[in-house]
Design an enzyme around this catalytic site. Sequence first.
Site, mmCIF file in Angstrom:
data_model
loop_
_atom_site.group_PDB
_atom_site.id
_atom_site.type_symbol
_atom_site.label_atom_id
_atom_site.label_comp_id
_atom_site.label_asym_id
_atom_site.label_seq_id
_atom_site.Cartn_x
_atom_site.Cartn_y
_atom_site.Cartn_z
ATOM 1 N N GLY A 32 29.276 -25.284 46.076
ATOM 2 C CA GLY A 32 28.390 -26.452 45.436
ATOM 3 C C GLY A 32 27.224 -26.759 46.010
ATOM 4 N N CYS B 241 37.899 -21.221 11.117
ATOM 5 C CA CYS B 241 38.945 -20.737 11.548
ATOM 6 C C CYS B 241 39.964 -21.735 11.666
ATOM 7 C CB CYS B 241 38.859 -20.103 12.994
ATOM 8 S SG CYS B 241 38.502 -21.284 14.182
ATOM 9 N N CYS C 203 33.358 -23.590 15.281
ATOM 10 C CA CYS C 203 33.582 -23.239 16.535
ATOM 11 C C CYS C 203 32.077 -23.165 17.166
ATOM 12 C CB CYS C 203 34.469 -22.128 16.888
ATOM 13 S SG CYS C 203 36.049 -22.396 16.526
#
Lengths: 331, 190
Positions: A31, A243, A265
């Site tokens: 991080g 889909c 999507c």
Amino acid sequence: MTGTDYTFAYLDEDTKRMIRRALLKAVAIPGYQVPFASREMPMPYGWGTGGVQVTAACLTPEDRLKVIDQGADDTTNAVSIRRFFQRVAGVATTTRTAEATVIQTRHRIPETPLTEGQILVFQVPIPEPLRFLEPREPETRRMHALADYGLMHVKLYEDIARHGAIATAYAYPVTVAGRYVADPSPIPKFDNPKLSDSPALQLFGAGREQRIYAIPPHTRVVSLDFEDHPFAATKAAGVCALCGDDASYLDEVIVDDAGGRMFVCSDTDHCAGRRAAGLGPSAAAGAAAARPPEHRGAAAEAAVCAAAGPARAPVPPDPAGGQHPAPEAAG
Amino acid sequence: MDAGLALTGGFADPPVMAARAFRAILDAMARPGRIHRLEGAAPPAPLPPAAGAVLLVLADATTPLWLAPGLDTPDVRAWIAFHTGAPTAAPVAAAIALGDWPALAAEQGFPVGNPEYPDRSATLVAVVPTLEAAGARLTGPGIAGAARLNVPDPAWHAANRRRFPLGRDCIFCAGDRIAAVPRSTIVEAG
């Protein structure tokens, strides 16, 4: 040599060594943003120069590379970076998440769960999560040194005071391995849970800002929140018009001038895979019926909208083609 | 000193072999305790091939190098100078420290970084006799559950971990094998 007059993976060996040393320190200090001497790349800042340098430093000839831009394999940014590495490294490429060993991404994590053999390289525009709260680099650096992240919590609190909820929907700040607060790049907060305990190694490159950071595999990543306002991964209430998936992250596409819209999507590989498996909008109706009542309205509406979509306006042959304009501000 | 020795033993195809070696080092650092094979380097004895490969991947003129007395032979020095150009330096200035474990553990001066820049710390490349997935228990980032590695000195790593995010990162080399223990790893005697 790759037969294209470029050294393998474009960058000279001195540059790769410098980036590789930064990557190892980034992995060792999860991080933490490691400064690195970012090079000019044959593409403008904002098009993934940081990600490209990290990918170039990691690629081997045996790799299979996938590049996505907002989940899509077939948009300008993804296509140009994929072609770049085909040319300068001669590596195999794929659009299938499961087949890729290195995935460079702009602003999404694939829907298909990543596996141990994979590296996910994020393109990062602004690596410093505190930058919009404190513009001075020496100050933000000191805040990280002291783990003084109160300001970030104040910002999230002000969101709640103003909007009743944490309004940050993307680039949602996370704590990595209990120490550094990091910017997960502008991925939707829907993707934040995938950052934690991932079997894959996640590397972040910011070219203009000259920073590299990392989330090692199996590392705890916590999205900042409050006990009474817990973090929630959100997405559009709807199902994919192509889909029928009601669980993947959706893009809203405007399909005509009369307010017509559809949800598809964001992850084109995920969507194409489901359609290849025979799933489609009709399955969406079934899925909508199976959903809890509070969701049924929106899902059914989306399914109806999808069914009506082609009649009102032709669905673009490639749903991803129109939904992602030229990239902006991706390191 | 054999002058010819210094000129051989580098990567035959540097961009590609360095890329493969780096991926092994990166995976070793990202998954502490996991043992990888590093091939392609043939440094003069007593430097093991894996340590030679680590130097070829990471060391250059910008990385001051500290050499432990046990490895500090004219042949090793000449090989490192020719293939990497890394200047030798005192421990306090070292970006990379190379030596057998007792020599590295005894030396207190290697940089640990500072709170603003914890990355400005030494990477210890430690030559050890063997590497096997047994012994000390490793937990922390990169490890699903726990891993085992015959880390020579768990107490040293525990002290190193207490400084986090400051600290030194270790790459252990035995023959052509490496494993890494970054500062983020919690090491307990097994």
